[in-house]
Design a protein around this motif. Sequence first.
Motif, PDB file in Angstrom:
ATOM      1  N   SER A  13      -2.170  25.948  -8.709  1.00 26.83           N
ATOM      2  CA  SER A  13      -2.917  26.277  -9.926  1.00 26.83           C
ATOM      3  C   SER A  13      -2.284  25.574 -11.116  1.00 26.83           C
ATOM      4  N   VAL A  14      -3.072  25.459 -12.170  1.00 29.24           N
ATOM      5  CA  VAL A  14      -2.610  24.849 -13.418  1.00 29.24           C
ATOM      6  C   VAL A  14      -3.146  25.689 -14.569  1.00 29.24           C
ATOM      7  N   ARG A  15      -2.285  26.049 -15.488  1.00 30.94           N
ATOM      8  CA  ARG A  15      -2.721  26.652 -16.736  1.00 30.94           C
ATOM      9  C   ARG A  15      -1.885  26.056 -17.857  1.00 30.94           C
ATOM     10  N   GLY A  17       0.699  24.850 -20.003  1.00 30.20           N
ATOM     11  CA  GLY A  17       2.150  24.872 -19.992  1.00 30.20           C
ATOM     12  C   GLY A  17       2.796  25.072 -18.641  1.00 30.20           C
ATOM     13  N   LEU A  18       2.000  25.234 -17.559  1.00 29.88           N
ATOM     14  CA  LEU A  18       2.617  25.612 -16.289  1.00 29.88           C
ATOM     15  C   LEU A  18       1.763  25.190 -15.099  1.00 29.88           C
ATOM     16  N   GLN A  19       2.436  24.661 -14.088  1.00 29.00           N
ATOM     17  CA  GLN A  19       1.835  24.395 -12.785  1.00 29.00           C
ATOM     18  C   GLN A  19       2.525  25.247 -11.727  1.00 29.00           C
ATOM     19  N   ILE A  20       1.762  25.720 -10.758  1.00 28.29           N
ATOM     20  CA  ILE A  20       2.347  26.336  -9.570  1.00 28.29           C
ATOM     21  C   ILE A  20       2.037  25.416  -8.393  1.00 28.29           C
ATOM     22  N   VAL A  21       3.070  25.080  -7.647  1.00 32.16           N
ATOM     23  CA  VAL A  21       2.920  24.135  -6.544  1.00 32.16           C
ATOM     24  C   VAL A  21       3.582  24.702  -5.292  1.00 32.16           C
ATOM     25  N   THR A  22       3.218  24.145  -4.153  1.00 31.37           N
ATOM     26  CA  THR A  22       3.982  24.382  -2.929  1.00 31.37           C
ATOM     27  C   THR A  22       4.810  23.141  -2.646  1.00 31.37           C
ATOM     28  N   HIS A 175      -0.500  37.334 -17.185  1.00 30.88           N
ATOM     29  CA  HIS A 175      -1.275  38.278 -17.986  1.00 30.88           C
ATOM     30  C   HIS A 175      -1.650  37.680 -19.335  1.00 30.88           C
ATOM     31  N   VAL A 176      -0.712  37.016 -19.985  1.00 32.57           N
ATOM     32  CA  VAL A 176      -1.016  36.398 -21.277  1.00 32.57           C
ATOM     33  C   VAL A 176      -2.082  35.323 -21.112  1.00 32.57           C
ATOM     34  N   ALA A 177      -1.955  34.507 -20.074  1.00 34.85           N
ATOM     35  CA  ALA A 177      -2.944  33.455 -19.842  1.00 34.85           C
ATOM     36  C   ALA A 177      -4.341  34.043 -19.664  1.00 34.85           C
ATOM     37  N   ILE A 178      -4.432  35.132 -18.906  1.00 31.08           N
ATOM     38  CA  ILE A 178      -5.722  35.783 -18.686  1.00 31.08           C
ATOM     39  C   ILE A 178      -6.267  36.361 -19.985  1.00 31.08           C
ATOM     40  N   LEU A 179      -5.428  37.087 -20.710  1.00 33.40           N
ATOM     41  CA  LEU A 179      -5.874  37.749 -21.940  1.00 33.40           C
ATOM     42  C   LEU A 179      -6.279  36.738 -23.008  1.00 33.40           C
TER      43      LEU A 179
END
Length: 371
Positions: A13-15, A17-22, A175-179
């Motif tokens: 995922s990408v939002r 300021g941040l990526q989540i990777v395997t 949570h902040v990203a969602i809100l």
Amino acid sequence: MMRDEGTVADIVSVREGLQIVTVWMRNGELERAVHYTDSLPLLTPGDVVDLNVTAMKLRLGSGGFHIVIAIRDRGLDNHSTPTSSNGHIMKLKYTPLQRSVFAIEEPASPFHSAFQGEMNLEGMPVLLGELHSMLPVVMCWLRYRYQQRKSSDCALGVAYIMTDGGALPLAWSEHVAILEGMEWLKSTITYGQAYGGKVEAVNKFSAIVAAKHAVKADISLVTMGPGIVGTNTRYGFSGLEVGELVNAVYALGGLPVVIPRVSFADPRSRHQGISHHTLTALRLAARCPAIVPIPHLEAKENAIVQEQAQNLQPHRIITMPSPSISEIAEAFSLYPQPITSMGRGLSQDPVYFQAICAAADCATQLHNRLM
């Protein structure tokens, strides 16, 4: 610091300021990693990365992620330009990861002159919570109450202030990203060594003032980021900062409303009823009076909580109606992700969530009296 290397397998995922990777680790295991994109370019599959694996090696959890330190063997043409700042205030200072931010107090800020004089919160309620999981609960409940009113009034403008007691990058908080994506927050503010808010501040005092006078919030909510620290001692937990925040809000002319951490599902005796974290923060660290809303619970639980609350003078204890579980569940249905705390959801630990919603109701009532 424990280090290792891995090869990016996939982008999860990408939002902002941040990526989540395997990543494929050298031992052949496929594991997850977090990559901050405010200072490094986006990752692509095949990138070889250096990883901070300390938290996972020590089995501390850390959300189940390694942290990307650096990208190896990237040609210059493949580098995107990291986010830069025109500010001159350093955060994560004197570490290899220090970065400059544009703080609301500094000379180039349009609010600089205002911060040179005395500023008052003019009675603004400020909700103070120990756990990051309290953030989505408060916001869901406020939105639910707003929809219940069915009036033309605007929803309360809420500024979220993240302390540096837990995670330092605001981007870590899903949570902040969602809100923010749902436009439920009027703004976000980070202070101390925490960074990444829409507004950056040097300390808790200026952050709270900024919520009132720069963001123009109706209510502020202050919690640390994810990652509370506890040591099973009286003083060694990061939630003690709630008492310090009470003092700051009171000194600035606001109304400090402490969200009590209440549970009867936690197996640890020190967290039964009102948690010792809340009790210690109020008895030891808070030198000024706070408002402490306590939900009216079932008879046995209510007796325990009320007895604990009697020892919290000079704080003002307000007994609030306890929202029903069905109402809270309906409020949570507005949110796209499950809301849990310490691994427990509403059905496993209802009192925890009732206490948060009751505190949000109290803050709303206090705001309405100012209008």
